[in-house]
Each structure stands twice: as structure tokens, then as C-alpha cells.
Design an enzyme around this catalytic site. Structure first.
Site, PDB file in Angstrom:
ATOM      1  N   SER A 154      82.368  39.855  49.462  1.00  0.00           N
ATOM      2  CA  SER A 154      81.783  38.918  50.430  1.00  0.00           C
ATOM      3  C   SER A 154      80.890  39.690  51.380  1.00  0.00           C
ATOM      4  O   SER A 154      81.082  40.892  51.594  1.00  0.00           O
ATOM      5  CB  SER A 154      82.897  38.250  51.242  1.00  0.00           C
ATOM      6  OG  SER A 154      82.354  37.616  52.380  1.00  0.00           O
ATOM      7  N   TYR A 167      90.801  38.898  56.044  1.00  0.00           N
ATOM      8  CA  TYR A 167      89.935  38.556  54.911  1.00  0.00           C
ATOM      9  C   TYR A 167      88.890  39.649  54.703  1.00  0.00           C
ATOM     10  O   TYR A 167      88.685  40.144  53.587  1.00  0.00           O
ATOM     11  CB  TYR A 167      89.263  37.209  55.197  1.00  0.00           C
ATOM     12  CG  TYR A 167      88.209  36.785  54.205  1.00  0.00           C
ATOM     13  CD1 TYR A 167      88.574  36.292  52.951  1.00  0.00           C
ATOM     14  CD2 TYR A 167      86.852  36.850  54.520  1.00  0.00           C
ATOM     15  CE1 TYR A 167      87.601  35.887  52.038  1.00  0.00           C
ATOM     16  CE2 TYR A 167      85.882  36.443  53.619  1.00  0.00           C
ATOM     17  CZ  TYR A 167      86.260  35.959  52.378  1.00  0.00           C
ATOM     18  OH  TYR A 167      85.308  35.562  51.484  1.00  0.00           O
TER      19      TYR A 167
HETATM   20  P1  NAD Z   1      87.625  27.954  46.994  1.00  0.00           P
HETATM   21  O1  NAD Z   1      88.736  27.860  47.990  1.00  0.00           O
HETATM   22  O2  NAD Z   1      86.884  26.738  46.638  1.00  0.00           O
HETATM   23  O3  NAD Z   1      88.159  28.639  45.656  1.00  0.00           O
HETATM   24  C1  NAD Z   1      89.172  29.590  45.625  1.00  0.00           C
HETATM   25  C2  NAD Z   1      90.064  29.269  44.448  1.00  0.00           C
HETATM   26  O4  NAD Z   1      91.086  30.267  44.339  1.00  0.00           O
HETATM   27  C3  NAD Z   1      90.788  27.921  44.608  1.00  0.00           C
HETATM   28  O5  NAD Z   1      90.627  27.182  43.421  1.00  0.00           O
HETATM   29  C4  NAD Z   1      92.242  28.311  44.794  1.00  0.00           C
HETATM   30  O6  NAD Z   1      93.147  27.381  44.251  1.00  0.00           O
HETATM   31  C5  NAD Z   1      92.301  29.622  44.020  1.00  0.00           C
HETATM   32  N1  NAD Z   1      93.434  30.442  44.445  1.00  0.00           N
HETATM   33  C6  NAD Z   1      93.828  30.732  45.708  1.00  0.00           C
HETATM   34  N2  NAD Z   1      94.944  31.487  45.672  1.00  0.00           N
HETATM   35  C7  NAD Z   1      95.241  31.681  44.358  1.00  0.00           C
HETATM   36  C8  NAD Z   1      96.270  32.360  43.675  1.00  0.00           C
HETATM   37  N3  NAD Z   1      97.228  33.021  44.333  1.00  0.00           N
HETATM   38  N4  NAD Z   1      96.262  32.350  42.325  1.00  0.00           N
HETATM   39  C9  NAD Z   1      95.297  31.686  41.628  1.00  0.00           C
HETATM   40  N5  NAD Z   1      94.304  31.017  42.231  1.00  0.00           N
HETATM   41  C10 NAD Z   1      94.281  31.013  43.574  1.00  0.00           C
HETATM   42  O7  NAD Z   1      86.665  29.068  47.581  1.00  0.00           O
HETATM   43  P2  NAD Z   1      85.303  29.664  47.036  1.00  0.00           P
HETATM   44  O8  NAD Z   1      84.382  29.658  48.165  1.00  0.00           O
HETATM   45  O9  NAD Z   1      84.897  29.037  45.758  1.00  0.00           O
HETATM   46  O10 NAD Z   1      85.755  31.189  46.819  1.00  0.00           O
HETATM   47  C11 NAD Z   1      85.684  31.890  45.603  1.00  0.00           C
HETATM   48  C12 NAD Z   1      85.608  33.377  45.929  1.00  0.00           C
HETATM   49  O11 NAD Z   1      84.365  33.641  46.589  1.00  0.00           O
HETATM   50  C13 NAD Z   1      86.691  33.870  46.887  1.00  0.00           C
HETATM   51  O12 NAD Z   1      87.083  35.179  46.545  1.00  0.00           O
HETATM   52  C14 NAD Z   1      85.978  33.898  48.211  1.00  0.00           C
HETATM   53  O13 NAD Z   1      86.564  34.785  49.134  1.00  0.00           O
HETATM   54  C15 NAD Z   1      84.606  34.351  47.781  1.00  0.00           C
HETATM   55  N6  NAD Z   1      83.533  34.093  48.741  1.00  0.00           N
HETATM   56  C16 NAD Z   1      83.274  32.835  49.170  1.00  0.00           C
HETATM   57  C17 NAD Z   1      82.244  32.636  50.093  1.00  0.00           C
HETATM   58  C18 NAD Z   1      81.914  31.274  50.625  1.00  0.00           C
HETATM   59  O14 NAD Z   1      81.087  31.189  51.541  1.00  0.00           O
HETATM   60  N7  NAD Z   1      82.501  30.211  50.121  1.00  0.00           N
HETATM   61  C19 NAD Z   1      81.491  33.717  50.540  1.00  0.00           C
HETATM   62  C20 NAD Z   1      81.780  34.981  50.062  1.00  0.00           C
HETATM   63  C21 NAD Z   1      82.808  35.155  49.159  1.00  0.00           C
END
Ligand code: NAD
Length: 246
Positions: A154, A167
Site C-alpha cells: 500500500s 496497518y
Molecule cells: P476489501 O476489504 O474489499 O477486501 C479484502 C478481502 O480480504 C475481503 O474480501 C475480506 O473478506 C478478505 N479477508 C480479510 N481477512 C481475511 C482472512 N483472514 N482470510 C481470508 N480473507 C480475508 O479491501 P480491498 O481494498 O479490496 O483490499 C485488498 C488489498 O488491497 C488489501 O491488502 C488492502 O490492504 C490493499 N490495499 C487497498 C487499498 C484501498 O484503498 N482500498 C489501498 C492500498 C492497498
């Protein structure tokens, strides 16, 4: 000369953890569109099965498995199932992760009163939730002679963002781990596994909804501050990550 599509994922079997999430579901679709078979790991069985079924109806190949990335036995069991059904695993996208609400410092919270347990949970999910799947699936990926891992870091690993310390430390650790693993793999496994990380900026998703939007859908001050510092003046669109991922 016959031109080969170097971005084709034909005949590749790829696991996407967190594949039911906002970014994860776009990763899944991008892999399917590139010709790959996708195994979606997630916690929400109904959503995952519906997603996999929709892909199969459209002519793609997908399977959902309910797997918690922090449970090694579930990862092992899933690996056996995938190998039995598809014979191999070529790729792994570590999309499971995100903020843990109790690890976030509230706007009125005291910096010297951090919720350490909440922060540990955020670090555990993001860091160990990436390392564990790599440990379990890595040997199978190496066996193909051309495995690929994509970790999801991230922008929080690069800049000090207020309030989300656990985080951000988890993501910074992913950056270090990715480099370490790449070096060790190059030394010990030659070219049989590549590992990279994508560090997305800001996208609206479940894990950050309460940080970025108010209950009425308007942006929070935090969201406005992010957008002021973003040249495009908008949040990212998940599909903008997919080219790099594939
Ligand atoms: P999201 O919450 O929509 O998706 C995360 C998914 O991970 C969910 O489906 C959740 O059920 C699953 N999850 C959580 N804990 C789990 C576990 N213990 N076992 C299996 N699955 C699990 O969020 P997102 O934004 O799609 O995030 C995806 C990735 O991208 C994450 O690593 C997040 O940190 C990263 N990210 C997101 C952003 C943003 O702005 N949304 C920015 C940078 C990085």
C-alpha cells in the site's frame, strides 16, 4: 513470425486470496480475462460461490474455497484440493488484507494510548496473511519452474499516514519481506519463482469505507485531504491495477 501474447495466462492456475473483496474481485476478473483459471479464497462463502459461478457461466474457469489466510491447516487443505482438481498451481495473489477497525487511532485518540492488540491484528492479517500462503503454496509454484507471486502492499508503506499505524507497519513489512524473498528465491530457486508487490494508492472499499466516507456517502475530511494531494483529484479505479497485476 508468430507473435506470442506475453500477457496471456492461458493454462495458468492462480490463487487469489481476498478474491471476493473490492480489489480482489477485479484481480480475479483480470486473470480470467487473460485466460487463467482462478481459485478464489475468501471468508464469505455465498459471495465467493456466486462470483465463481458467474465466471463459469461466462465461459471462464473458477472455483471458490472458504479459506482463512491465517489458518495454515485451511491453506494446506485447499492446496491439496487444487492440486487434485487442476494438477498444479502457477500463481498466487495475496489480496487478503486491510485495516482492522480497532487498530485505527480515533481522531480524538491519544497517541500514547494506542490499541496495541488492534494494531497486532492489523499487522498479523497483512503480514502473516501474506507470508503464510506463500510458505504453503511456494513449493508448488516453484515446481512449475515459472511461478509468480504478487503481494499487495500500500501507499501506506511509503508515507506516514495519520491514524493507521498497525496497518502501515504491516504493509511496510510486506515491502521488506518481498525484497528479501526475491533475493532468497534468486539465490536458492533460481528463476522458478518471481515475487513482486503492488502498492496501490487510495481506492474506495469495505476496509476503508468508514475512514473515507460519512454515513450519508459524502467524503470525510481525511478523504478530502487525500484527494487534495492526489494529482488526478479522484480515488483510484480498481481496474487501473489490473494491467500491472497480469
Ligand atoms: P476489501 O476489504 O474489499 O477486501 C479484502 C478481502 O480480504 C475481503 O474480501 C475480506 O473478506 C478478505 N479477508 C480479510 N481477512 C481475511 C482472512 N483472514 N482470510 C481470508 N480473507 C480475508 O479491501 P480491498 O481494498 O479490496 O483490499 C485488498 C488489498 O488491497 C488489501 O491488502 C488492502 O490492504 C490493499 N490495499 C487497498 C487499498 C484501498 O484503498 N482500498 C489501498 C492500498 C492497498
Amino acid at each position: 513470425m508468430i507473435k506470442k501474447n506475453i500477457f496471456s495466462l492461458d493454462n495458468k492456475v492462480i490463487v487469489v486470496t481476498g478474491g471476493t473483496g473490492v480489489l480482489g474481485s477485479h484481480f480475479v476478473n483480470a486473470i480470467v480475462q487473460a485466460g487463467g483459471t482462478v481459485i478464489i479464497f475468501g471468508l464469505n462463502e455465498e459471495r465467493g460461490n456466486t462470483q465463481a459461478e458467474a465466471i463459469r457461466k461466462n465461459g471462464g474457469e473458477a472455483l471458490f474455497l472458504a479459506v482463512n489466510v491465517l489458518e495454515e491447516s485451511q491453506l494446506e487443505e485447499a492446496k491439496e484440493k487444487i492440486i487434485r482438481k487442476y494438477g498444479k498451481i502457477d500463481g498466487l495473489v495475496n489480496g487478503a488484507g486491510g485495516n482492522v477497525p480497532e487498530g485505527v487511532l480515533s481522531p480524538e485518540g491519544d497517541v500514547f494510548d494506542l490499541n496495541i492488540e488492534g494494531m497486532k491484528k492489523a499487522m498479523e492479517l497483512n503480514l502473516w496473511g501474506t507470508i503464510l500462503p506463500n510458505q504453503v503454496f511456494g513449493p508448488s509454484l516453484a515446481k512449475t519452474g515459472n511461478g509468480a507471486i504478487v503481494n499487495i502492499s500500500s501507499v501506506a508503506s511509503k508515507r506516514a499516514l495519520t491514524r493507521v499505524l498497525g496497518y502501515s507497519m504491516g504493509k511496510a513489512a510486506i515491502d521488506y519481506y518481498t525484497k528479501w524473498f526475491a533475493v532468497e528465491m534468486a539465490n536458492r530457486y533460481h528463476d522458478s519463482i518471481r515475487i513482486n508487490a503492488i502498492a496501490p494508492g487510495f481506492f474506495l472499499s469495505e476496509q476503508n469505507r468508514t475512514l473515507l466516507t460519512n454515513p450519508d456517502g459524502s467524503y470525510t475530511d481525511r478523504a478530502d485531504s487525500i484527494l487534495r494531494q492526489t494529482p488526478f483529484k479522484r480515488f483510484g479505479k480498481p481496474e487501473e491495477l489490473c494491467g500491472a497485476l497480469v
